[in-house]
Design an enzyme around this catalytic site. Sequence first.
Site, PDB file in Angstrom:
ATOM      1  N   CYS A   2       0.824  -1.204   0.000  1.00 16.30           N
ATOM      2  CA  CYS A   2       0.000   0.000   0.000  1.00 16.30           C
ATOM      3  C   CYS A   2       0.865   1.264   0.000  1.00 16.30           C
ATOM      4  CB  CYS A   2      -0.948   0.076   1.189  1.00 16.30           C
ATOM      5  SG  CYS A   2      -2.179  -1.206   1.220  1.00 16.30           S
ATOM      6  N   ARG A  27       6.355  -0.679  -3.733  1.00 16.75           N
ATOM      7  CA  ARG A  27       5.828  -1.278  -2.514  1.00 16.75           C
ATOM      8  C   ARG A  27       4.881  -2.439  -2.799  1.00 16.75           C
ATOM      9  NH1 ARG A  27       6.348   2.172   1.920  1.00 16.75           N
ATOM     10  NH2 ARG A  27       4.399   1.520   2.863  1.00 16.75           N
ATOM     11  N   TRP A  77      -2.695  -2.941  -1.586  1.00 16.39           N
ATOM     12  CA  TRP A  77      -2.250  -4.342  -1.621  1.00 16.39           C
ATOM     13  C   TRP A  77      -3.209  -5.082  -0.713  1.00 16.39           C
ATOM     14  CZ3 TRP A  77       0.079  -8.082   1.643  1.00 16.39           C
ATOM     15  CH2 TRP A  77       0.799  -9.093   0.985  1.00 16.39           C
ATOM     16  N   ASN A 103      -3.460   2.892   5.075  1.00 15.20           N
ATOM     17  CA  ASN A 103      -2.584   1.709   5.094  1.00 15.20           C
ATOM     18  C   ASN A 103      -2.658   1.124   6.488  1.00 15.20           C
ATOM     19  OD1 ASN A 103      -1.758   2.528   2.600  1.00 15.20           O
ATOM     20  ND2 ASN A 103       0.324   3.052   3.208  1.00 15.20           N
ATOM     21  N   GLY A 104      -2.586  -0.204   6.574  1.00 13.58           N
ATOM     22  CA  GLY A 104      -2.618  -0.858   7.893  1.00 13.58           C
ATOM     23  C   GLY A 104      -3.862  -1.712   8.013  1.00 13.58           C
ATOM     24  N   GLU A 487      19.837 -17.757   0.620  1.00 17.00           N
ATOM     25  CA  GLU A 487      19.554 -16.453   0.023  1.00 17.00           C
ATOM     26  C   GLU A 487      19.579 -16.541  -1.513  1.00 17.00           C
ATOM     27  OE1 GLU A 487      18.219 -13.874   0.813  1.00 17.00           O
ATOM     28  OE2 GLU A 487      18.889 -12.329  -0.584  1.00 17.00           O
ATOM     29  N   LYS A 491      16.469 -15.552  -3.977  1.00 18.76           N
ATOM     30  CA  LYS A 491      16.565 -14.550  -5.063  1.00 18.76           C
ATOM     31  C   LYS A 491      16.022 -15.122  -6.352  1.00 18.76           C
ATOM     32  CE  LYS A 491      16.861 -11.598  -3.487  1.00 18.76           C
ATOM     33  NZ  LYS A 491      16.958 -11.522  -2.085  1.00 18.76           N
ATOM     34  N   GLU A 494      12.042 -15.813  -6.226  1.00 18.13           N
ATOM     35  CA  GLU A 494      11.118 -14.677  -6.130  1.00 18.13           C
ATOM     36  C   GLU A 494      11.048 -13.851  -7.405  1.00 18.13           C
ATOM     37  OE1 GLU A 494      11.972 -11.655  -3.153  1.00 18.13           O
ATOM     38  OE2 GLU A 494      14.112 -12.036  -3.335  1.00 18.13           O
ATOM     39  N   HIS A 510      19.636 -37.737   2.298  1.00 17.44           N
ATOM     40  CA  HIS A 510      18.600 -38.154   3.248  1.00 17.44           C
ATOM     41  C   HIS A 510      17.203 -37.962   2.668  1.00 17.44           C
ATOM     42  CE1 HIS A 510      21.547 -38.911   6.315  1.00 17.44           C
ATOM     43  NE2 HIS A 510      22.111 -37.751   6.018  1.00 17.44           N
ATOM     44  N   LYS A 609       7.214  -5.019  -1.031  1.00 19.03           N
ATOM     45  CA  LYS A 609       8.532  -4.656  -0.502  1.00 19.03           C
ATOM     46  C   LYS A 609       8.539  -4.664   1.004  1.00 19.03           C
ATOM     47  CE  LYS A 609      12.778  -3.186  -0.680  1.00 19.03           C
ATOM     48  NZ  LYS A 609      13.773  -4.254  -0.959  1.00 19.03           N
TER      49      LYS A 609
HETATM   50  O1  M6R Z   1      12.201  -4.907   5.362  1.00 16.07           O
HETATM   51  P1  M6R Z   1      12.663  -6.208   5.917  1.00 16.07           P
HETATM   52  O2  M6R Z   1      14.125  -6.450   5.741  1.00 16.07           O
HETATM   53  O3  M6R Z   1      12.224  -6.445   7.333  1.00 16.07           O
HETATM   54  O4  M6R Z   1      11.908  -7.299   5.030  1.00 16.07           O
HETATM   55  C1  M6R Z   1      12.003  -8.656   5.339  1.00 16.07           C
HETATM   56  C2  M6R Z   1      11.645  -9.497   4.135  1.00 16.07           C
HETATM   57  O5  M6R Z   1      10.316  -9.243   3.745  1.00 16.07           O
HETATM   58  C3  M6R Z   1      12.566  -9.210   2.947  1.00 16.07           C
HETATM   59  O6  M6R Z   1      13.903  -9.416   3.313  1.00 16.07           O
HETATM   60  C4  M6R Z   1      12.214 -10.098   1.750  1.00 16.07           C
HETATM   61  O7  M6R Z   1      12.436 -11.438   2.037  1.00 16.07           O
HETATM   62  C5  M6R Z   1      13.075  -9.643   0.567  1.00 16.07           C
HETATM   63  N1  M6R Z   1      12.465  -8.529  -0.066  1.00 16.07           N
HETATM   64  C6  M6R Z   1      13.306 -10.723  -0.413  1.00 16.07           C
HETATM   65  O8  M6R Z   1      14.207 -10.292  -1.387  1.00 16.07           O
END
Ligand code: M6R
Length: 614
Positions: A2, A27, A77, A103-104, A487, A491, A494, A510, A609
């Site tokens: 949002c 966002r 969103w 928002n919220g 990680e 990447k 996503e 296993h 985001k």
């Molecule tokens: O803003 P934050 O670092 O707390 O966000 C946590 C996760 O939502 C964030 O790291 C998310 O996994 C990444 N955007 C993925 O690339």
Amino acid sequence: MCGIAGYVGMRDAVPVVVDQLKRLEYRGYDSAGVAAVGPDGALTIDILKTKGKLSALVSLVEGQLSESRCAVAHTRWATHGRPSTPNAHPHPDCDGKIVVCHNGIIENYLELRAWLTERGHVFASETDTEVLPHLVEEMYRHETPGDLEAAFRLALHRVRGSYAISMVSSHAPDTLLVARKDSPLVIGLGEGEFFVASDIPAVLPYTRDVLVLEDGDVVVLKASGMRLTHLSGASLERAPLRVTWDTAAAEKGGYEHFMLKEIHEQPATIRDTLRGRIVDGRVELPELNLTAEQARRFERVYLVACGTAYHAGLVATGTWERRLRLPVVPDLASEFRYRDPVVDDRTLVVLISQSGETADTLAAMREAKLRGATTIAVVNVVGSTLAREADAALYTQAGPEICVASTKAYTSQLTALSLLGLYLAGLRGHLTPADELERVTALEQLPEQVTSILEKQADLAAMAEVFGDCHDFFFLGRGLDFAVAQEGALKLKEISYRHSEALAAGEMKHGTLALVTDQVSAICISTQRALREKLASNIKEVKARDATVLAIARESDHEVGEYSDWVFRVPDTLDELMPILAIVPLQLLAYHIARNAGCEIDQPRNLAKSVTVE
Ligand code: M6R
């Protein structure tokens, strides 16, 4: 997640708020809308909204709205109610005279909706937000006739939950009313004009003076001036922030995608994270206000975060425990508070977050504080809720990260956590000056080493062609390389929507080895010297089942090429810093695979985001 925009001043308000929404697109959203107070004297509010992308709203708005001096806009969103035009914001009251963007989450919205319905209010959406304009309407009609601000406050007193709100009304056509609780909101301060937004980049083209709102703030904005108050009505004074980053830092700067730009910013952002924190070969973090006596009292440490930030915590866990001589536990913020963790006043809880607004991470911090822990936020966004509420904040200095997929924030988190680990070890008396000097020297070499990896981007673009048709990836590693594998897999999945899964390489046999065929790719991270031979055996296991193997290895590893199909080499550094280098080729590989597949890289489907709801 949002985005709110708002404007009051002498410009034509609608183009301004739509432009602001564009700068908040990162966002994540599924619908968008705008509301503008009609031209002087008309005392109407025009609302246009639509499901889908902002471009759809732009087409809808063209030529439809008269010039206005006061407007609000929103990208939604979905949380309560599907993505749809009726559910899009702004939402009006019964008469269309009070219009709200929010928002919220309003937690007691069902109860309020029932109460308002009994009083004759008619609802047009499935959202929690819609209770807000009706509640203000109800207060204005029956409690505070003629005083919209008082009605706004009374309404806010009745809601439970989180909100960033901006409201316009034909009862006060020259006024924007805004409020914040547990959801970010800033006000850009211009000359005779104000810009409301969920995030700083949306006001930067107009002003560099920004007021970051805090929980409980209620602000009345008119072209003639601003009044900052607490919800209770008490006047407040707060100095604005002077934003020093270049506007270009919040835009693409010539790159095809924000993600690529942000990957390439990493030498600079790592340098910025280190800047001023290494003095005469020693780590100095005075912003933590932590004494040696306090650091020695800690009996355990938790590193708590979500997603990529959690993966940064996994890397730190691997090195901190050895160095601090304490149990160090990584935890997902969404799990932490539900499992009654052992936390007391001898516990240090480090919360890691790019946005500083992730709902689960904030809740974990509040839980840790309730139990008496010391909390340190390793956070990127200055003035964010996490930064403000934790006992201390260590800023990661990555600058605005726009792409949903986190890259530069992650390497800045790893850098900041390395500094923090050394600092805590020093305070606890577990670090000799020679040891510290060796480590900070290695840290200072990282920006150049990352640059040398980025210079080989073409090799990774070529790799992306090789692996482009594959839909099943396993990312394998051991020790810190397993943390990097997690990680790397995140990447790729996503942004390219490929199935990618990380495994501690020793776990393959296993169970998961059953899935390995010639249709599978294995991305094997092999940078930890003590584990190289063990990983070599695991690579041979998947090779023997016809998987295609890409190894990410040290420059000094001359053997890995003998048992891998492809090798990408990264410069040598201390084992504990290798994750900061090893992730960079994985970011670029994911980027090029997604780009070749035509994916929407900066805003992957279904993702936001900043995840500001649980
Ligand atoms: O803003 P934050 O670092 O707390 O966000 C946590 C996760 O939502 C964030 O790291 C998310 O996994 C990444 N955007 C993925 O690339």
